[in-house]
Scaffold this active site. Structure first.
Site, mmCIF file in Angstrom:
data_model
loop_
_atom_site.group_PDB
_atom_site.id
_atom_site.type_symbol
_atom_site.label_atom_id
_atom_site.label_comp_id
_atom_site.label_asym_id
_atom_site.label_seq_id
_atom_site.Cartn_x
_atom_site.Cartn_y
_atom_site.Cartn_z
ATOM 1 N N CYS A 149 0.418 -0.785 0.078
ATOM 2 C CA CYS A 149 0.076 0.168 -0.220
ATOM 3 C C CYS A 149 0.718 1.017 0.161
ATOM 4 O O CYS A 149 0.296 2.362 -1.061
ATOM 5 C CB CYS A 149 -1.066 0.003 1.023
ATOM 6 S SG CYS A 149 -0.092 -0.759 2.403
ATOM 7 N N ARG A 180 7.729 -10.430 5.521
ATOM 8 C CA ARG A 180 7.460 -10.578 7.238
ATOM 9 C C ARG A 180 8.186 -11.413 7.464
ATOM 10 O O ARG A 180 8.510 -12.734 7.246
ATOM 11 C CB ARG A 180 6.086 -10.301 7.353
ATOM 12 C CG ARG A 180 5.688 -9.561 6.765
ATOM 13 C CD ARG A 180 4.284 -8.835 6.764
ATOM 14 N NE ARG A 180 3.206 -8.438 5.685
ATOM 15 C CZ ARG A 180 1.958 -8.488 6.064
ATOM 16 N NH1 ARG A 180 1.507 -9.121 6.695
ATOM 17 N NH2 ARG A 180 1.103 -7.731 4.850
ATOM 18 N N GLN A 220 1.226 -10.430 -2.374
ATOM 19 C CA GLN A 220 -0.800 -10.513 -2.362
ATOM 20 C C GLN A 220 -1.145 -9.982 -3.557
ATOM 21 O O GLN A 220 -0.487 -9.842 -4.007
ATOM 22 C CB GLN A 220 -1.149 -9.058 -0.754
ATOM 23 C CG GLN A 220 -0.194 -9.888 0.378
ATOM 24 C CD GLN A 220 -0.173 -8.125 0.952
ATOM 25 O OE1 GLN A 220 -0.127 -7.338 0.232
ATOM 26 N NE2 GLN A 220 -0.578 -8.977 2.450
ATOM 27 N N ASP A 228 -3.429 -7.782 -3.908
ATOM 28 C CA ASP A 228 -3.644 -6.302 -3.797
ATOM 29 C C ASP A 228 -4.304 -5.847 -4.746
ATOM 30 O O ASP A 228 -4.016 -5.682 -6.028
ATOM 31 C CB ASP A 228 -2.239 -6.022 -2.702
ATOM 32 C CG ASP A 228 -1.882 -5.797 -1.876
ATOM 33 O OD1 ASP A 228 -3.418 -5.424 -1.358
ATOM 34 O OD2 ASP A 228 -1.148 -5.047 -0.972
ATOM 35 N N HIS A 288 -5.795 -1.267 -4.187
ATOM 36 C CA HIS A 288 -6.043 -0.086 -3.891
ATOM 37 C C HIS A 288 -6.947 0.384 -4.256
ATOM 38 O O HIS A 288 -6.558 0.849 -5.422
ATOM 39 C CB HIS A 288 -4.486 0.415 -2.740
ATOM 40 C CG HIS A 288 -3.924 -0.411 -2.013
ATOM 41 N ND1 HIS A 288 -3.008 -1.386 -2.127
ATOM 42 C CD2 HIS A 288 -4.301 -0.343 -1.089
ATOM 43 C CE1 HIS A 288 -2.470 -2.129 -1.919
ATOM 44 N NE2 HIS A 288 -3.577 -1.472 -0.297
ATOM 45 N N LYS A 344 -12.013 -3.990 8.972
ATOM 46 C CA LYS A 344 -12.031 -4.532 7.684
ATOM 47 C C LYS A 344 -13.215 -5.625 7.760
ATOM 48 O O LYS A 344 -13.989 -5.901 8.486
ATOM 49 C CB LYS A 344 -10.314 -4.679 8.094
ATOM 50 C CG LYS A 344 -10.331 -5.527 8.577
ATOM 51 C CD LYS A 344 -9.307 -6.386 8.809
ATOM 52 C CE LYS A 344 -9.260 -7.114 9.928
ATOM 53 N NZ LYS A 344 -7.121 -8.362 9.902
#
Length: 646
Positions: free
Chosen positions: A337, A366, A384, A386, A388, A472
């Site tokens: 993000c 991570r 991911q 992902d 946005h 979320k």
């Protein structure tokens, strides 16, 4: 008298000092027989706890998750007593309930424990349980608590007590056993009818590898022997479906000690599987108005300081990368993000440009502790799906609903039809866990709940489960074995747009702040594929499976016709291969079954003469001899029944 509010909103009066069990008896004797735990004013209490003020009471049975937690935590006390009986001088530490069962961390000292000891431990634990000993909580002064455990030479419990405040310390007693405990027990040990020790593992005291290593004893218990038998059968089926086992058998992925733990290596079949999943989502995303972007695997430390990720995860993640330039630091990307915020910032935007939807299959990193790594479900590097969305506040409601539609399409296409939605909001008692203004949080939480209601989702609200930057909506699916998994997430974020100073020019010609939606229907490619493997047992939907058919020539003289069949299949966009090894057809079929190939196409003299194929379906169904064109139609029909257009 005190006023007790029940879950249905009803209010009843009881004598001061009445217990949850008294309340249960006043409702029905049947309920009283089944109640094993309770919650009063949001605090778990015993069924024998005197209630001395007005408040809300919830009664739990074995059928409630909270009831199971109390049941399993209570059993951990029984097992701890059995261990003390069988292994004198051991030191107990902590024994909580977990998702399925419980564990107890123990310093066994000079003793050793192995799987062959499990029946002995179970037998002793059940002997204790049959004594029907009441669980009794009692307050203890800090001085007395310390003295008790110092007399046992138990430095672990002493350390725990030293960090507690006087007046908050309680012991739990049953039979001859005493343990430091906050509470949350069933009425007596006799309710536990079946106990199974599942495994033992190493665990560092308080999760710190600099501390002594303890032995973690895992177990589970039930109020009926039949339920334990059913659970053990489920475990055996779960072992067969373990994604690590299936991933190896099907040649999808592997791990290498030289590459590093938690960093999966995708083999050709696994890579093709990933690509099909990506293509499937990219096609739907394109129709939904998303644009693909691509970002680097690293970023300057300042990027993640700005986003807040460094403050939250920096100490426990991969450490900064230092370049030859003095004081220049980069981090492996923990999230996509912040990069997408900077892409948004590359040019000024008007309200006419919004919504803007950026999507990326971005790999992030991570540092999970080595003890937490587990196949593809807990890794250190993962991709991911992902995206946005940057929109105006007025567009938020419709955009969130659109993302729900996309997420439901993904679940349906992959066969996940048993799920609930979870709305995760803040815990108002721990505001330090979250960033951003209260006003923004309230607006974001309201938007999610409104969208979930409008879409008719079966949802629950969970306090304290929100991300640090926003609330979320998570999809909690049940797999073929009835296990629950979190799969796919949608988050509303007012905070990152502020931190990155994102703006758009409104119709009033003034600068405004966009709202940001984070979404990932798969969650991560690694975890999604792991869950899909276990849900399907490796029998993927036909549109997704690595090979849809395998051609099996009866002998060497049929290989030329097998090649012709293969070409026809490929012309019909059917993924297939030929097994032309010098083996019997029976052996080829058995191996194709093990590899979970959906269709086996056998070709011999009669098939070559008639230009047909004999079709056998995975699992043993014989579909007979048919034309290749009919088989292609059969495949297309089955794919279209599960994979509909978005």
């Amino acid at each position: 008298m005190i006023k007790i509010t029940l879950p249905d909103g009803g209010i009843k009066e009881y004598a001061n000092g009445s217990t949850p069990m008294d309340v249960a008896k006043s409702i029905s004797e049947g309920l009283a027989r089944n109640v094993i735990s309770a919650k009063f004013n949001n605090t778990i209490v015993e069924t024998t706890t005197p209630l001395q003020e007005d408040g809300s009471l919830v009664l739990y049975t074995w059928n409630n998750p909270e009831g199971k937690r109390a049941f399993w935590h209570s059993t951990s006390h029984i097992v701890a007593q059995a261990l003390e009986n069988l292994y004198p001088g051991i030191k107990l530490t902590i024994g909580p309930a977990i998702e399925n069962g419980f564990y107890y961390d123990v310093d066994f000292g000079e003793h050793t424990i192995s799987e062959k000891d499990f029946p002995m431990i179970e037998k002793r634990a059940l002997e204790i349980a049959r004594g029907k000993h009441d669980y009794k909580m009692r307050p203890v002064s800090k001085a007395d608590a310390l003295a008790f455990y110092k007399s046992q030479n138990n430095a672990y419990k002493v350390e725990l007590i030293e960090n507690l405040e006087d007046g908050t310390i309680t012991f739990c007693d049953h039979d001859t056993f005493t343990d430091l405990c906050r509470g949350g027990h069933i009425p007596n040990t006799g309710i536990v009818k079946a106990i199974k020790i599942l495994s033992v593992a190493g665990a560092y005291w308080r999760g710190d590898e600099n501390n002594p290593q303890l032995t973690r004893v895992y177990g589970i218990s039930f109020p009926k022997q039949k339920e334990l038998t059913e659970y053990l059968e489920l475990l055996e089926e779960a072992k067969k479906r373990d994604h690590r086992k299936l991933g190896k058998e099907l040649g999808l992925f592997t791990f290498s000690k030289k590459v590093g733990p938690g960093l999966p290596l995708w083999l050709p079949k696994g890579t093709a599987l990933r690509e099909r999943l990506e293509d499937f989502l990219k096609k739907a995303q394109k129709k939904a108005g998303y644009e693909m972007v691509s970002t680097p695997h690293i970023g300057q430390k300042e990027l993640y300081v700005t986003s807040g990720h460094y403050a939250k995860y920096g100490k426990d993640s991969f450490q900064p990368i230092h370049t030859p330039k003095e004081d220049e630091e980069f981090l492996l990307k923990p999230m996509n993000c912040p990069h997408h915020c900077e892409i948004y910032n590359y040019a000024p935007h008007s309200y006419r440009d919004l919504p803007i939807r950026y999507a990326e299959f971005g790999t992030v990193y991570r540092y999970e502790q080595s003890g937490e790594l587990h196949g593809l479900t807990r890794v250190r590097g993962f991709t991911q799906d992902d995206a946005h969305i940057f929109c105006t506040p007025d567009q938020l409601d419709q955009e969130f609903k659109n993302v729900i539609d996309l997420s439901l399409y993904v679940l349906e296409s992959l066969g996940f039809d048993d799920f609930t939605a979870q709305v995760s909001i803040r815990d108002l008692d721990t505001p330090e866990k979250y960033i951003g203004s209260v006003e923004n949080w309230e607006r974001a939480e309201k938007a999610i709940i409104n969208a979930a209601e409008a879409k008719g989702l079966d949802f629950v609200i969970e306090k304290g489960e929100a991300a640090f930057y926003g609330p979320k909506l998570d999809f909690m699916i049940k797999d073929a074995l009835g296990r629950s998994w979190q799969l796919g997430t949608i988050q509303v974020d007012y905070n990152l747009p502020e931190r990155f100073e994102l703006t758009y020019k409104g119709s009033d010609n003034e600068e405004h702040r966009p709202v940001m939606i984070h979404r990932a229907p798969f969650g991560s490619m690694e975890r999604f594929i792991a869950l899909l493997l276990e849900h399907t047992g490796g029998n993927f939907p036909l549109w997704l499976t690595p090979e849809q058919a395998i051609v099996l020539p009866v002998s060497e003289k049929h290989e030329k016709y097998a090649e012709k069949v293969l070409n026809s299949l490929e012309n019909n966009e059917i993924r297939a291969l030929i097994d032309n090894r010098n083996e019997t057809v029976g052996k080829k079929i058995r191996e194709a079954e093990m590899n979970k190939i959906p269709f086996m196409l056998i070709v011999g003299d009669s098939e070559e003469r008639d230009e047909t194929i004999s079709v056998r379906k995975h699992g043993g169904d014989d579909l007979g001899t048919i034309q290749i064109s009919d088989f292609a139609h059969l495949v297309t029909k089955e794919i279209n029944s599960t994979l509909k257009s978005f």
